[in-house]
Scaffold this active site. Structure first.
Site, short mmCIF file in Angstrom:
data_model
loop_
_atom_site.label_atom_id
_atom_site.label_comp_id
_atom_site.label_asym_id
_atom_site.label_seq_id
_atom_site.Cartn_x
_atom_site.Cartn_y
_atom_site.Cartn_z
N SER A 89 -24.05 -1.06 30.89
CA SER A 89 -24.99 -2.09 30.86
C SER A 89 -24.96 -2.88 29.32
O SER A 89 -24.66 -2.07 28.38
CB SER A 89 -26.18 -1.52 31.17
OG SER A 89 -27.24 -2.41 31.44
N GLU A 140 10.25 -29.04 53.19
CA GLU A 140 9.95 -27.53 52.85
C GLU A 140 11.14 -26.56 53.88
O GLU A 140 11.33 -25.65 53.47
CB GLU A 140 8.74 -26.94 53.19
CG GLU A 140 7.75 -27.68 52.42
CD GLU A 140 6.21 -26.93 52.34
OE1 GLU A 140 6.18 -26.22 53.43
OE2 GLU A 140 5.43 -27.08 51.71
N HIS A 183 -30.10 3.44 29.33
CA HIS A 183 -29.01 3.60 30.58
C HIS A 183 -28.10 4.67 30.30
O HIS A 183 -27.80 5.52 31.06
CB HIS A 183 -28.62 2.37 30.84
CG HIS A 183 -29.47 1.78 31.93
ND1 HIS A 183 -29.96 2.02 33.10
CD2 HIS A 183 -30.17 0.27 31.91
CE1 HIS A 183 -30.49 1.18 33.61
NE2 HIS A 183 -30.60 0.21 32.88
N HIS A 235 -27.15 -9.35 31.00
CA HIS A 235 -28.62 -9.65 30.79
C HIS A 235 -28.76 -10.63 29.50
O HIS A 235 -28.41 -10.04 28.66
CB HIS A 235 -29.42 -8.66 30.68
CG HIS A 235 -29.37 -7.58 31.77
ND1 HIS A 235 -28.60 -6.40 31.56
CD2 HIS A 235 -29.53 -7.51 33.07
CE1 HIS A 235 -28.67 -5.58 32.90
NE2 HIS A 235 -29.50 -6.46 33.68
N ASP A 254 -34.83 -5.68 37.09
CA ASP A 254 -34.38 -4.46 37.58
C ASP A 254 -35.04 -4.05 38.61
O ASP A 254 -34.28 -3.29 39.54
CB ASP A 254 -34.49 -3.25 36.34
CG ASP A 254 -33.48 -3.36 35.38
OD1 ASP A 254 -32.26 -4.06 35.85
OD2 ASP A 254 -33.49 -2.91 34.37
#
Length: 428
Positions: free
Chosen positions: A236, A414, A261, A327, A360
């Protein structure tokens, strides 16, 4: 923790090092995960049981492979009333936000008379990984399960490690609230493998989402293609842009909210005031000893934390985009001005009264977000991660007559004569 100043001669070199610093898994993790995946694919439940005994310290045949949904409902019923109301409020807000993401089918007929469009449908089954090692996160259950249910997923399977066989009742309560269909007492790369390949006990799924440690993230990366995944998420991170009008203790708490965290999480403060930055650092040192998570938060802050001093806050958007943070918190006056210039961020929190932590839990937008600068090309978890688009096309005789000659010409160019014949047959 490092200090950088845009006025320093070596700023560019040091900022590049900050941007390029990778905190993701190494080659050893990749090799270990590959071995685990191969073993689960070959041995199925036997491998899952053995690896669970080795890593989580319990015998699945004794503690039980699957957790009864009745136990989840009982956990929800047994919550303290204030905590249940909090979970229900979070669930309602997350549901409302994600319902607005549901895409609409399209259908149109063009000038050539061709009917075309797209139809959206959900995957049949999705797997949800919920961490259970360092901490238990009922918020992650809601954030991952609710978009799946809003999308219309028919079977939602949750796996979660239970060290020693124990599981946090809050996780079970959140599973009941979110409408999870199956809960399995397994975790790690072996759980991701079981979801992807299927075993005698566990039917396979089509998509796997949810955060986890380096082994879980690597397992998802290696299995992408066999199943869909939300993203390969790393540690994080938060970038807080703040001016000196902020309370330094507020900003210190914001930075520590991510540092706690994991030891490899990263918290960065970007400001135009050195004195304010010093007050924030002092506040962090004051707060750290009061946290139950001090050891983790301190290691994260001292190893990966950073202060970036800029001459003017208007200069921050170009630096923000280079960091592409998971964040981004804009704790400034008129944050919308800076926000309008930012292109790369997982989720943005505007103003002094919008801490990342509110996102969160119950802000509404999803908290599962791209890390490690992946916000340059990836988005947070959404309803679309559980859906796929099927296009459709319908020509009548007039439409094929209009388009057919051009298709025949292109097929000939093609070197694909059967393509041309397929169209030509319908032109008569």
């Amino acid at each position: 923790m490092i200090w950088l100043d845009t006025k320093d001669a070596d700023f560019e070199t040091r900022f590049v090092a900050l941007v390029d610093d990778r905190r993701d898994s190494d080659a050893d993790v990749s090799r270990d995960v590959a071995a685990i995946l191969a073993r689960v694919r070959a041995e199925g439940d036997t491998a899952v049981a053995d690896l669970t005994a080795r890593f989580d310290g319990h015998d699945l045949d004794v503690t039980g492979w699957q957790i009864d949904l009745g136990d989840c409902r009982a956990a929800l019923a047994g919550l303290a009333s204030d905590l249940r109301r909090a979970l229900e409020l979070a669930a309602a807000r997350i549901t409302a936000y994600h319902q607005a993401q549901r895409p609409a089918d399209t259908e149109t007929t063009d000038a050539a008379g061709v009917l075309m469009g797209a139809r959206w449908s959900a995957v049949d089954a999705a797997g949800l990984y919920v961490p259970g090692g360092r901490a238990a996160y009922p918020s992650s259950v809601l954030m991952n399960a609710i978009p799946a249910k809003v999308a219309g997923v028919g079977r939602l399977v949750m796996v979660t490690p239970t060290p020693g066989g124990a599981i946090n009742p809050l996780v079970l309560a959140a599973a009941a609230l979110a409408g999870v269909d199956e809960v399995w007492r397994i975790g790690g790369a072996q759980a991701v493998a079981a979801l992807a390949y299927g075993t005698d006990r566990i039917a396979p799924v089509d998509a796997i989402v949810g955060p986890g440690n380096a082994w879980v993230a690597e397992a998802k990366r290696q299995l992408y293609g066999r199943v869909g995944i939300d993203m390969v998420a790393g540690p994080s991170e938060i970038l807080v842009v703040a001016d000196s009008a902020n309370d330094p203790e507020w900003i210190a708490a914001d930075l520590l909210s991510q540092a706690e965290h994991d030891p490899t999480s990263q918290s960065i403060l970007m400001t135009d005031d050195r004195g304010f930055a010093e007050r924030v650092v002092a506040a962090i040192e004051k707060v750290l000893p009061t946290l139950a998570t001090e050891k983790v938060a301190r290691q994260s802050w001292e190893t990966y934390g950073a202060i970036v001093l800029v001459e003017h806050l208007v200069d921050t958007p170009k630096l923000i985009d280079r960091l592409a943070p998971e964040h981004l918190q804009l704790a400034v006056n008129k944050p919308e001005i800076l926000f309008s210039q930012v292109k790369h961020a997982g989720s943005v929190f505007l103003g002094r009264f919008t801490p990342e932590a509110i996102g969160d839990y119950l802000g509404g937008p999803n908290h599962v977000l791209p890390t490690g600068r992946r916000a340059r090309f990836a988005s947070g978890l959404s309803v679309l991660d559980f859906m796929k688009r099927t296009s459709f096309l319908q020509c009548d005789a007039a439409a094929i007559a209009t388009l057919g000659p051009a298709a025949i010409a292109l097929a000939g160019a093609e070197g694909l004569p059967a393509h041309a014949a397929s169209v030509r047959a319908r032109l008569s």
